[in-house]
Write an enzyme that holds these catalytic residues in place. Sequence first.
Site, short mmCIF file in Angstrom:
data_model
loop_
_atom_site.label_atom_id
_atom_site.label_comp_id
_atom_site.label_asym_id
_atom_site.label_seq_id
_atom_site.Cartn_x
_atom_site.Cartn_y
_atom_site.Cartn_z
N CYS A 65 13.70 57.00 -70.13
CA CYS A 65 14.87 57.61 -70.03
C CYS A 65 13.95 58.76 -68.87
O CYS A 65 13.11 59.15 -69.39
CB CYS A 65 14.10 59.00 -72.19
SG CYS A 65 15.46 60.36 -72.30
N CYS A 69 10.80 65.26 -73.18
CA CYS A 69 9.58 65.60 -73.87
C CYS A 69 8.36 64.94 -74.98
O CYS A 69 8.01 63.58 -75.07
CB CYS A 69 11.06 64.94 -75.37
SG CYS A 69 12.98 65.36 -74.98
N CYS A 72 7.96 62.15 -77.59
CA CYS A 72 8.66 60.87 -77.21
C CYS A 72 7.94 60.05 -76.27
O CYS A 72 7.23 59.27 -75.13
CB CYS A 72 9.62 61.29 -76.54
SG CYS A 72 10.98 59.97 -76.82
N CYS A 109 22.50 53.68 -88.28
CA CYS A 109 22.29 55.10 -87.09
C CYS A 109 22.30 54.13 -85.14
O CYS A 109 20.85 53.73 -85.24
CB CYS A 109 21.12 55.91 -86.94
SG CYS A 109 21.19 56.54 -88.44
N CYS A 142 26.01 56.32 -87.75
CA CYS A 142 26.00 57.63 -86.93
C CYS A 142 25.74 57.52 -85.42
O CYS A 142 24.54 56.17 -85.35
CB CYS A 142 25.09 58.24 -87.43
SG CYS A 142 24.09 59.28 -87.03
N CYS A 202 24.23 66.07 -88.20
CA CYS A 202 22.45 65.52 -88.47
C CYS A 202 22.01 65.91 -87.85
O CYS A 202 22.08 65.97 -86.42
CB CYS A 202 22.51 63.96 -88.70
SG CYS A 202 20.45 64.16 -89.23
N ARG A 272 15.97 64.25 -95.34
CA ARG A 272 16.06 63.06 -94.95
C ARG A 272 14.00 62.57 -94.72
O ARG A 272 13.51 63.02 -93.77
CB ARG A 272 16.72 62.16 -94.01
CG ARG A 272 16.26 60.60 -93.42
CD ARG A 272 17.28 59.95 -92.61
NE ARG A 272 18.37 59.90 -93.29
CZ ARG A 272 19.11 60.02 -92.97
NH1 ARG A 272 19.43 60.99 -91.48
NH2 ARG A 272 20.86 60.71 -93.73
#
Length: 388
Positions: A65, A69, A72, A109, A142, A202, A272
């Site tokens: 990626c 962040c 992460c 997901c 999702c 979400c 959740r």
Amino acid sequence: MDLLNTLVDKGLRRELPTREEALAVLATSDDELLDVVAAAGKVRRQWFGRRVKLNYLVNLKSGLCPEDCSYCSQRLGSKAEILKYTWLKPDEASQAAAAGVAGGAKRVCLVASGRGPTDRDVDRVAQTIAAVKEQNEGVEVCACLGLLSDGQAERLRGAGADAYNHNLNTSEATYADITKTHTYADRVDTVRKAHAAGLSACSGLIAGMGESDEDLVDVVFSLRELDPDSVPVNFLIPFEGTPLAKEWNLTPQRCLRILAMVRFVCPDIEVRIAGGREVHLRSMQPLALNIANSIFLGDYLTSEGQAGKADLDMIADAGFEVEGTDQVTLPEHRAGADAAVGCGSHEGGGCGPCGAAAKAGEAKAGEARTDLVAVRRRGAGTDLAPNA
């Protein structure tokens, strides 16, 4: 407690608490904890009964990626020794999804690392959605692909996606301390794009990144304003090799207070317990089911989760039942006729907990428990079976 009686009354009326009331929940003592859980449980049962929705993550593309962040394990510059692979083929993703569906998951997901999808990526995910739905009858899908460009949410909706996940993660005031390569406003924009396209939105948060109580309340109130159908509450996994590796700030009691605060602010929204529940709630997970009505089954994006059978046993032992595909998650006033409801994935590796390596004993906030973090080596992107 007058505070808890007030919050229950407001929750049953779907009335927003004040910021002061939300902060007061986070400030309650350990002696009051069971009262807090019981009060939040009354609101949870009013809108969701004793059902628990199961969701299953499929990591379509792991690592690699370009975003920074801090939480992460897949971030630019991460030294975490996670699985790294490019896009799964549609049939590979469908086979991975089938394991979760067989274990009782109602929603799959589909997550991919990266800043956001190209149009070619959207085409690829559309083929994957078709394969998952063809081979897993009745499953909800999702997508969680990062920041969306104009028109992409509509294309995903047209391809059969039911929901889109994109978390706010932390308060607007502290967002720049966590991520530099995109903004809080970028995230809000993507959630709004999903809403506008008719996808079930979400969006949730990550607790344990060094934020204040005020930051937690800010982000939850912002989520309430965005009005997602689902709010995943992630508890930071301090992956070795990431900037937040030393942020061990959570206790089981703190996690329960955070979940209760979210429930009071979002009484009729799917809450959740997402990444980090095994690491930070540990033996208190069954108590958390009295507050939240949804969890992930099995492994996470880049780390291992509790075995699927252990999740199912925990739900049954706590007196709850798994929500069936013929049941609507959200209350009638929110769900509407077709009731495609909340997703739940978390795009960073910070959402991956581990249960298998957990040891008995109570860790204090600030004490590193690296023994609890197990990097995922099975399931999607490997030759090994998943643990669902």
